[in-house]
Design a protein around this motif. Structure first.
Motif, PDB file in Angstrom:
ATOM      1  N   GLN A 258       0.825  -1.204   0.000  1.00  0.00           N
ATOM      2  CA  GLN A 258       0.000   0.000   0.000  1.00  0.00           C
ATOM      3  C   GLN A 258       0.866   1.265   0.000  1.00  0.00           C
ATOM      4  O   GLN A 258       0.624   2.204  -0.750  1.00  0.00           O
ATOM      5  N   VAL A 261       2.917   1.162  -3.660  1.00  0.00           N
ATOM      6  CA  VAL A 261       2.132   1.209  -4.898  1.00  0.00           C
ATOM      7  C   VAL A 261       0.992   2.224  -4.823  1.00  0.00           C
ATOM      8  O   VAL A 261       0.778   2.985  -5.758  1.00  0.00           O
ATOM      9  N   ASP A 262       0.257   2.243  -3.692  1.00  0.00           N
ATOM     10  CA  ASP A 262      -0.879   3.171  -3.617  1.00  0.00           C
ATOM     11  C   ASP A 262      -0.443   4.581  -3.211  1.00  0.00           C
ATOM     12  O   ASP A 262      -0.904   5.562  -3.757  1.00  0.00           O
ATOM     13  N   PHE A 263       0.429   4.654  -2.211  1.00  0.00           N
ATOM     14  CA  PHE A 263       0.822   5.970  -1.711  1.00  0.00           C
ATOM     15  C   PHE A 263       2.073   6.507  -2.416  1.00  0.00           C
ATOM     16  O   PHE A 263       2.431   7.661  -2.235  1.00  0.00           O
ATOM     17  N   LEU A 264       2.752   5.647  -3.179  1.00  0.00           N
ATOM     18  CA  LEU A 264       3.953   6.029  -3.944  1.00  0.00           C
ATOM     19  C   LEU A 264       5.061   6.598  -3.049  1.00  0.00           C
ATOM     20  O   LEU A 264       5.867   7.409  -3.491  1.00  0.00           O
ATOM     21  N   ASP A 265       5.055   6.173  -1.791  1.00  0.00           N
ATOM     22  CA  ASP A 265       6.101   6.622  -0.871  1.00  0.00           C
ATOM     23  C   ASP A 265       7.194   5.556  -0.862  1.00  0.00           C
ATOM     24  O   ASP A 265       7.200   4.642  -0.034  1.00  0.00           O
TER      25      ASP A 265
END
Lengths: 295, 412
Positions: A258, A261-265
């Motif tokens: 998450q 991929v989702d937060f790109l952190d």
């Protein structure tokens, strides 16, 4: 005059180096390099949503991790899954292996039944299980309806959701354990049982004194595989509960996915991945020591 | 001789290859690729040498975002243009994944004025035009006209009225499977709207100018409002399992008196296999007591990939796709809501989708979810906590505290 050897006729040591080189190169490319990159990224602040270049921040990401309640929840959930599903699938797998090892006249249907859960993709299992436990249309509640009045809303409760996830993982993983143990069972010579029988050992005694000790190496191998995969649990809760309700079934692997991929952190995601890497390594080391002292 | 023919053939092949540009468009299977295809065909006819291929995937906004995130962070040039949910342009702009369009569209101010204001705002990030509106969407209250008439009730204006009316209908119908209202509380994007609707209705904003403007009472009231509907039996106990499509299917099967849903429901409710055909009314969502009616805006934007090898043609296509002509076609053929206010009075559009006559004020008054590059984190925090509260696995007070703490970390 010293003997100069041509490259066509190397010493054994040189030859060994040359022959091992491709393997080391491959290992370097697929293990050392990515892990190295991960370690480097974990000390940078690098988020694609910030629009800023990577910035070295030392151990800040690790401090942030220790202060992050979701990290602790995810870690706790992951360890819970390990503690529940590893013994669970070992016991279920052992039982299945013993059944499959019985002298059936036709063996393939039993073996096939063992293989099917193992062959199903994890994401399928999670999706199917989500429907199984769904409160309105699920099979589980349909069966339970005959014994209790109120339907259980599994995914409304953190504890019940975790139970449902663990049951599904045990179901899925026990066939893999059974396959390894079955192979182990078949290496135990029949004479051992004959000898035990002559000594007056009953079936239970035979199981404790012959089967289990001789199965030990297979059990250890299955345990190692199972523990490592349990630590990396992702697919089943991701497709079954999406980590919910709240974060009650979010695992460390899901949180890493998450974050990256989702937060790109990418920086913080790498930090979390390093934590998981360290935990996996620690577990592997404990097991490997265990094997070494026992063989 | 043979050599000459060979060279000529090679030249011909080379020009043919360079003359044909292939643009790949990413849309989800839920965004009517069939209707989009008609528009692409028109564009291909008018622009010989450009061929458009559709790549579709990801049935939900989150799945599409996850896919686009992997493609774009890998700087993959496969996709030329893509559809973005209204909450994403800020993130795509920060990551520099879309081509800024300021110099490509003539007079930017005039162009933006022609669109619904919410879209002009969402697609402009730090003064840069980062995407162009494709089609609009917002949440509506769908209600059963027949049931309201049967029990002689008005369309509810507040959630309290809705609960009372729903109770009367449920008791009158004496059908344990009939839900009063269906709304979404699964951990999905739509649940962010679920949380925000009563919060906004109380006149509060969650984020202003990129800063968190947290109002604990508004948050607690939002939780209390939704859990109240569940406790009184108006909403089902398993709301934490309910995602958008569950609401749509339940309402379509006649299993709910009211539903909170996006605009795509309408056409399906009028389908031949619908149990509620000709029995459905659409209205603006109710307000909290003493609050104002408000809706949550959705809708989709066309972005041009920064890694596209054919940016010029891609921009041309995006301009065509967000033109009045195409917007009208999408509305008529796919009942995808227009992004131009003028089209809500267009006779051809109204003939195809009569209820658009009432939709414009709802769309215009609808509010945007927080605009921030880190929206994915904001969304996760809101939907996870809302889902947990409605599942009953955490108290509203704890959820509000955690939500605030986590939002503060993200919106520093």
């Amino acid at each position: 005059m010293p003997v100069t050897r041509s490259w066509r006729d190397p010493t054994e040591a040189t030859l060994a180096k040359w022959l091992l080189a491709p393997a080391f190169l491959l290992l370097g490319l697929i293990v050392v390099y990515p892990v190295g990159r991960l370690l480097v990224t974990s000390v940078y602040e690098l988020s694609l949503t910030s629009g800023l270049p990577a910035k070295f921040v030392g151990l800040d990401n690790f401090a942030m991790m220790l202060d992050d309640p979701v990290f602790w929840t995810a870690l706790w959930n992951t360890l819970l899954i390990v503690v529940v599903t590893v013994p669970g699938s070992m016991l279920a797998g052992l039982a299945l292996a013993l059944v499959a090892n019985m002298p059936f006249r036709i063996r393939w249907p039993v073996r096939l039944a063992l293989l099917i859960p193992w062959a199903l993709p994890l994401a399928f299992v999670g999706t199917i299980a989500a429907w199984f436990f769904q409160s309105e249309y699920g099979v589980v509640n349909d069966v339970l309806r005959h014994v209790r009045d109120h339907k259980i809303i599994w995914f409304n409760s953190g504890t019940l959701s975790m139970m449902a996830v663990c049951l599904t993982i045990i179901w899925k993983a026990s066939s893999f354990v059974a396959l390894i143990l079955l192979a182990g069972l078949q290496t135990i010579p029949a004479e051992m049982y004959e000898a035990a029988e002559m000594d007056g050992a009953g079936r239970l005694r035979q199981f404790w004194s012959v089967t289990l000790p001789l199965l030990r190496p297979s059990i250890v191998v299955a345990m190692i595989f199972r523990t490592i995969t349990a630590l990396q649990t992702f697919d089943i809760p991701a497709t079954m509960t999406r980590g919910g309700p709240g974060n009650a079934t979010t695992t460390l692997a899901m949180y890493i996915h998450q974050t990256t991929v989702d937060f790109l952190d990418l920086g913080y995601g790498s930090t979390l991945a390093v934590a998981m890497f360290v935990i996996s390594m620690a577990v592997s080391v404990v097991y490997l020591k265990q094997i070494r002292t026992n063989t | 001789m043979i050599a000459k023919i060979g060279i000529a053939a090679a030249l011909l092949w080379a020009t043919a290859a360079s003359a044909e540009t292939r643009l790949t468009v990413f849309i989800s299977s839920q965004q009517r690729p069939d209707v989009m295809r008609h528009a692409f065909d028109k564009f291909e006819l008018a622009n010989p040498g450009i061929k458009i291929a559709i790549q579709s995937g990801g049935t939900t906004s989150e799945l599409q975002a996850a896919y686009l995130n992997t493609v774009m962070s890998a700087k993959d040039p496969t996709l030329d243009i893509f559809l973005l949910d209204i909450v994403r342009p800020a993130q795509f702009a920060a990551a520099q994944w879309t081509v800024p369009l300021n110099d490509q569209v003539g007079d930017v101010a005039t162009l933006l004025k022609s669109y619904l204001p919410a879209y002009a705002d969402a697609d402009t990030v730090d003064g840069k035009l980062v995407a162009l509106p494709a089609f609009a969407d917002t949440m509506f209250l769908y209600y059963r006209k027949d049931l309201l008439a049967k029990y002689n009730r008005e369309v509810p204006k507040t959630w309290t009225e809705l609960a009372a009316t729903a109770r009367i209908i449920q008791q009158g119908e004496n059908n344990p499977d009939l839900q009063g209202v269906s709304f979404q509380a699964a951990a999905i994007e739509g649940t962010v709207c679920t949380f925000l609707l009563p919060y906004w209705s109380a006149g509060k904003n969650l984020v202003s100018d990129g800063k968190l403007t947290w109002d604990r009472d508004a948050a607690l009231n939002s939780f209390a409002m939704w859990t109240g509907l569940v406790k009184s039996g108006v909403a089902p106990r398993n709301v934490a399992e309910i995602a958008t499509e569950t609401t749509r299917k339940d309402f379509q099967a006649g299993k709910a008196a009211f539903s909170v849903l996006w605009s795509y429901g309408w056409q399906l409710f009028q389908g031949a296999d619908s149990a509620v055909k000709d029995k459905v009314g659409v209205a603006v969502l109710p307000s909290t007591d003493g609050g104002q009616p408000v809706s949550c805006i959705g809708g989709w934007q066309w972005g041009v990939s920064a890694y596209s090898a054919h940016k010029e043609d891609a921009i041309k296509l995006v301009r065509f796709m967000s033109s009045t002509e195409t917007s009208k076609q999408l509305a008529i053929e796919g009942s995808l809501m227009p992004v131009f206010p003028s089209l809500y009075q267009d006779p051809d559009v109204l003939k195809a989708v009569p209820w658009y006559a009432y939709a414009l004020p709802v769309v215009t008054a609808a509010k945007s979810r927080p605009v921030t590059a880190r929206y994915n984190e904001v969304s996760d925090i809101i939907r996870t906590q809302t889902n947990a509260v409605l599942a009953g696995s955490i108290t509203a007070g704890d959820a509000a505290t955690q939500m605030e703490a986590r939002l503060r970390r993200v919106l520093k």
